[in-house]
Enzyme design. Structure first.
Site, PDB file in Angstrom:
ATOM      1  N   GLN A  30       0.838  -1.225   0.009  1.00 18.52           N
ATOM      2  CA  GLN A  30      -0.157   0.064   0.032  1.00 18.52           C
ATOM      3  C   GLN A  30       0.722   1.037   0.010  1.00 18.52           C
ATOM      4  O   GLN A  30       1.541   1.297   0.675  1.00 18.52           O
ATOM      5  CB  GLN A  30      -0.958   0.050   1.122  1.00 18.52           C
ATOM      6  CG  GLN A  30      -2.035   1.218   1.378  1.00 18.52           C
ATOM      7  CD  GLN A  30      -2.805   1.175   2.305  1.00 18.52           C
ATOM      8  OE1 GLN A  30      -2.484   1.492   3.520  1.00 18.52           O
ATOM      9  NE2 GLN A  30      -4.101   0.909   2.036  1.00 18.52           N
ATOM     10  N   CYS A  61      -6.235   7.845   5.127  1.00 21.52           N
ATOM     11  CA  CYS A  61      -5.440   8.055   6.150  1.00 21.52           C
ATOM     12  C   CYS A  61      -6.277   9.401   6.597  1.00 21.52           C
ATOM     13  O   CYS A  61      -5.995  10.328   5.782  1.00 21.52           O
ATOM     14  CB  CYS A  61      -3.935   8.191   6.069  1.00 21.52           C
ATOM     15  SG  CYS A  61      -3.154   8.310   7.536  1.00 21.52           S
ATOM     16  N   HIS A 133     -13.837   2.706   3.044  1.00 23.25           N
ATOM     17  CA  HIS A 133     -14.007   2.655   4.673  1.00 23.25           C
ATOM     18  C   HIS A 133     -15.393   4.135   4.773  1.00 23.25           C
ATOM     19  O   HIS A 133     -15.184   5.150   4.685  1.00 23.25           O
ATOM     20  CB  HIS A 133     -12.872   3.352   5.433  1.00 23.25           C
ATOM     21  CG  HIS A 133     -12.807   3.388   6.991  1.00 23.25           C
ATOM     22  ND1 HIS A 133     -11.921   3.707   7.728  1.00 23.25           N
ATOM     23  CD2 HIS A 133     -13.988   2.916   7.690  1.00 23.25           C
ATOM     24  CE1 HIS A 133     -12.494   3.920   8.823  1.00 23.25           C
ATOM     25  NE2 HIS A 133     -13.672   3.213   9.094  1.00 23.25           N
ATOM     26  N   ASN A 164     -15.234  -1.653   4.143  1.00 24.48           N
ATOM     27  CA  ASN A 164     -14.281  -1.513   5.215  1.00 24.48           C
ATOM     28  C   ASN A 164     -14.972  -0.891   6.412  1.00 24.48           C
ATOM     29  O   ASN A 164     -15.646   0.366   5.943  1.00 24.48           O
ATOM     30  CB  ASN A 164     -12.995  -0.909   4.825  1.00 24.48           C
ATOM     31  CG  ASN A 164     -11.949  -0.704   5.776  1.00 24.48           C
ATOM     32  OD1 ASN A 164     -11.544   0.472   6.129  1.00 24.48           O
ATOM     33  ND2 ASN A 164     -11.658  -1.721   6.770  1.00 24.48           N
ATOM     34  N   GLY A 165     -14.760  -1.231   7.571  1.00 28.75           N
ATOM     35  CA  GLY A 165     -15.378  -0.257   8.600  1.00 28.75           C
ATOM     36  C   GLY A 165     -16.112  -1.555   9.648  1.00 28.75           C
ATOM     37  O   GLY A 165     -17.187  -1.935   9.146  1.00 28.75           O
ATOM     38  N   GLY A 188      -9.271  -4.184   8.948  1.00 24.22           N
ATOM     39  CA  GLY A 188      -8.351  -3.100   9.610  1.00 24.22           C
ATOM     40  C   GLY A 188      -8.010  -3.494  11.172  1.00 24.22           C
ATOM     41  O   GLY A 188      -7.334  -4.565  11.473  1.00 24.22           O
ATOM     42  N   ARG A 189      -8.616  -2.949  12.050  1.00 27.98           N
ATOM     43  CA  ARG A 189      -8.560  -3.103  13.363  1.00 27.98           C
ATOM     44  C   ARG A 189      -9.093  -4.242  13.982  1.00 27.98           C
ATOM     45  O   ARG A 189      -8.714  -4.864  14.970  1.00 27.98           O
ATOM     46  CB  ARG A 189      -9.240  -1.834  14.010  1.00 27.98           C
ATOM     47  CG  ARG A 189      -8.692  -0.469  13.894  1.00 27.98           C
ATOM     48  CD  ARG A 189      -9.536   0.560  14.503  1.00 27.98           C
ATOM     49  NE  ARG A 189     -10.843   0.742  14.047  1.00 27.98           N
ATOM     50  CZ  ARG A 189     -11.925   1.204  14.536  1.00 27.98           C
ATOM     51  NH1 ARG A 189     -11.948   1.542  15.908  1.00 27.98           N
ATOM     52  NH2 ARG A 189     -12.913   1.290  13.613  1.00 27.98           N
TER      53      ARG A 189
END
Length: 338
Positions: A30, A61, A133, A164-165, A188-189
């Protein structure tokens, strides 16, 4: 994620970050950048030196050091610059057939949404896949992701769309696909302290009901292996004599994620979060009850950053002219990451 400037300048730390083991396929990088020319040079370097099989461009970001230079989640607002940057990457990757994908957020804030327009622009520029996201940059990691927006983007594009999310568990991924119609999900997280989530996702998309709920003993084995791999990675750097300490210090931030929900006393948690060596880590992990079952009550709960909404820092006059394709002065970060 690495910066395009650091890559083309062959920053030693960056080159180590993008190194893959021989059995890792497909290899994805990325890239974060703001200058189409520098981005194209970075992509050419990747394809000519066979550094990766897939390149993703980060426009998601939200951190101030990135957005205040017009990068990350701020960049799609400048639609001509955004389109030019994606096209430059796609054209640079085309000779080798390396796909370029785009990851973005809904926009800067609710008054400055860009995701549909940016998704169409990325598609027109040749992006193979677009990931969204479902939060704005102003939301950071607060609240809940807007899955409806992800569904809207899916309906607007012809290329595959990823969502995403708030994918904390495999069943969340199934719910997102059902709700939005997306072609896949981006995690992600959700994988923090839960590396087995990927096995759960594979099972879920394969239609199997098996889910990994490891007891504390198995989690401890995973923690030890994680720390060991970090030490090995640091041993290949420029300070091998401090590799064990550096690897264990880097591991500290993962302790709370691994132990989330398990009944581990505060004193032991604090000691694990201050570990400096593998022998010390072994001693502390040995004090955990290996038979303690996985805390199912934590399933679906957030992990990682859960901060509050905040002001998005932007270059002066950034919002005034959407059609400027001028690269912001000093926008390219020379260091790695973002």
């Amino acid at each position: 994620m690495v910066t395009t400037r650091a890559l083309v300048e062959r920053n030693p730390k960056t080159l180590r970050m993008i190194a893959f083991d021989g059995d890792e396929r497909p290899r994805s990088l990325q890239l974060y950048g703001t200058d189409p020319a520098v981005t194209a040079a970075a992509v050419r370097m990747v394809v000519e030196e066979n550094l990766a099989d897939h390149i993703d461009l980060n426009f998601g970001c939200p951190v101030p050091k990135v957005t205040r230079k017009g990068g990350g989640a701020a960049l799609p607002w400048r639609r001509r610059l955004f389109a030019r940057l994606v096209r430059a990457a796609v054209q640079a990757a085309a000779p080798a057939g390396v796909p370029v994908t785009v990851k973005m957020r809904k926009g800067i804030d609710d008054d400055h949404l860009t995701y549909v327009e940016a998704g169409l622009a990325a598609q027109d520029a040749g992006a193979a896949v677009v990931a969204l996201h479902g939060r704005t940059a102003a939301q950071r990691y607060s609240g809940t992701a807007d899955w409806d927006a992800i569904g809207t983007l899916k309906q607007a594009l012809d290329v595959p769309v990823l969502g995403n999310g708030d994918i904390w568990e495999a069943d969340d991924a199934l719910r997102m696909v059902a709700h939005t119609g997306v072609d896949g999900v981006v995690v992600g997280r959700g994988c923090l302290g839960r590396p087995w989530l990927f096995a759960d996702l594979a099972a879920a998309f394969d239609g199997r009901d098996v889910r990994k709920l490891p007891a504390l003993g198995e989690v401890a084995v995973t923690m030890r292996r994680h720390a060991e791999l970090l030490v090995e990675w640091f041993a290949g750097g420029d300070r091998p004599d401090t590799a064990e300490r550096d690897g264990c210090v880097d591991f500290r931030k993962h302790v709370a994620w691994y132990l989330k929900g398990f009944p581990v006393g505060g004193e032991l948690r604090r000691a694990l979060a201050m570990v400096s060596g593998l022998t010390e880590l072994d001693d502390l992990l040995g004090k955990l009850d290996p038979a303690e079952p996985f805390p199912v009550e934590t399933l679906g709960q957030p992990r990682g950053r859960t901060n509050s909404p905040g002001k998005v820092h932007l270059p002066e006059g950034w919002l005034a002219d959407r059609d400027s394709d001028e690269v912001p002065a000093g926008a390219e970060l020379a260091d790695s990451g973002g």
